[in-house]
Write an enzyme that holds these catalytic residues in place. Sequence first.
Site, PDB file in Angstrom:
ATOM      1  N   SER A  43       0.836  -1.204   0.000  1.00  0.00           N
ATOM      2  CA  SER A  43       0.000   0.000   0.000  1.00  0.00           C
ATOM      3  C   SER A  43       0.874   1.258   0.000  1.00  0.00           C
ATOM      4  CB  SER A  43      -0.978   0.003   1.173  1.00  0.00           C
ATOM      5  OG  SER A  43      -0.295  -0.084   2.396  1.00  0.00           O
ATOM      6  N   GLU A  44       2.047   1.206   0.657  1.00  0.00           N
ATOM      7  CA  GLU A  44       2.977   2.339   0.610  1.00  0.00           C
ATOM      8  C   GLU A  44       4.426   1.876   0.606  1.00  0.00           C
ATOM      9  OE1 GLU A  44      -0.632   4.212   1.292  1.00  0.00           O
ATOM     10  OE2 GLU A  44       0.222   2.742   2.644  1.00  0.00           O
ATOM     11  N   THR A  45       5.224   2.654  -0.106  1.00  0.00           N
ATOM     12  CA  THR A  45       6.677   2.570  -0.039  1.00  0.00           C
ATOM     13  C   THR A  45       7.164   3.947   0.383  1.00  0.00           C
ATOM     14  OG1 THR A  45       6.827   0.870  -1.758  1.00  0.00           O
ATOM     15  CG2 THR A  45       8.813   2.172  -1.336  1.00  0.00           C
TER      16      THR A  45
END
Length: 178
Positions: A43-45
């Site tokens: 969902s996030e980096t």
Amino acid sequence: MEQYIVDAFTDKVFCGNQAAVCVLKNWIPDELMQNIARENNFSETAFTVKEGEKYHLRWFTPAAEIDFCGHATLGTAFVLLNFYEKSSPAVTAQSDSAEYDCVSRGFCPELGLMEDPVTGSSHCMIAPYWCDRLKKEKLTCFQASQRSGILYAERKNDRIIISGKAVLFSKSEILKIN
């Protein structure tokens, strides 16, 4: 660049919310950060670069850069404090402003709040640290959320007294229940 995969808001692997954390020496092109995030498919980096004594942080989903991500921020803090800044003290900072003694932020997405705007309970833990460090018994604290707020903390023996100001936004009457 080194990349870490961190499970945030848990004490067990394969639980919590996972994020990739990329620690850079210098910023790389936005397109490359976006491609890395797309490849990771979390969902996030998060991407972080140290500039002076501070770290700057950016967050990417597989589709776009976003303004903020709580679990990727926690993951980045975990990586930085465990692998890069092992001697740093953690969740708060001394204020650059003469108005405030310390600055903090509070994240709790596991409770449905991406960021708590201003929280007195966390300052019951933050205040003793800054009282000791600054050798003061009374503090003016700034919580730097989007809404932001000012808290006053005073150490009295083994207690922290939290106070602040309040303003009325609205008044209403509930006419019918049921």
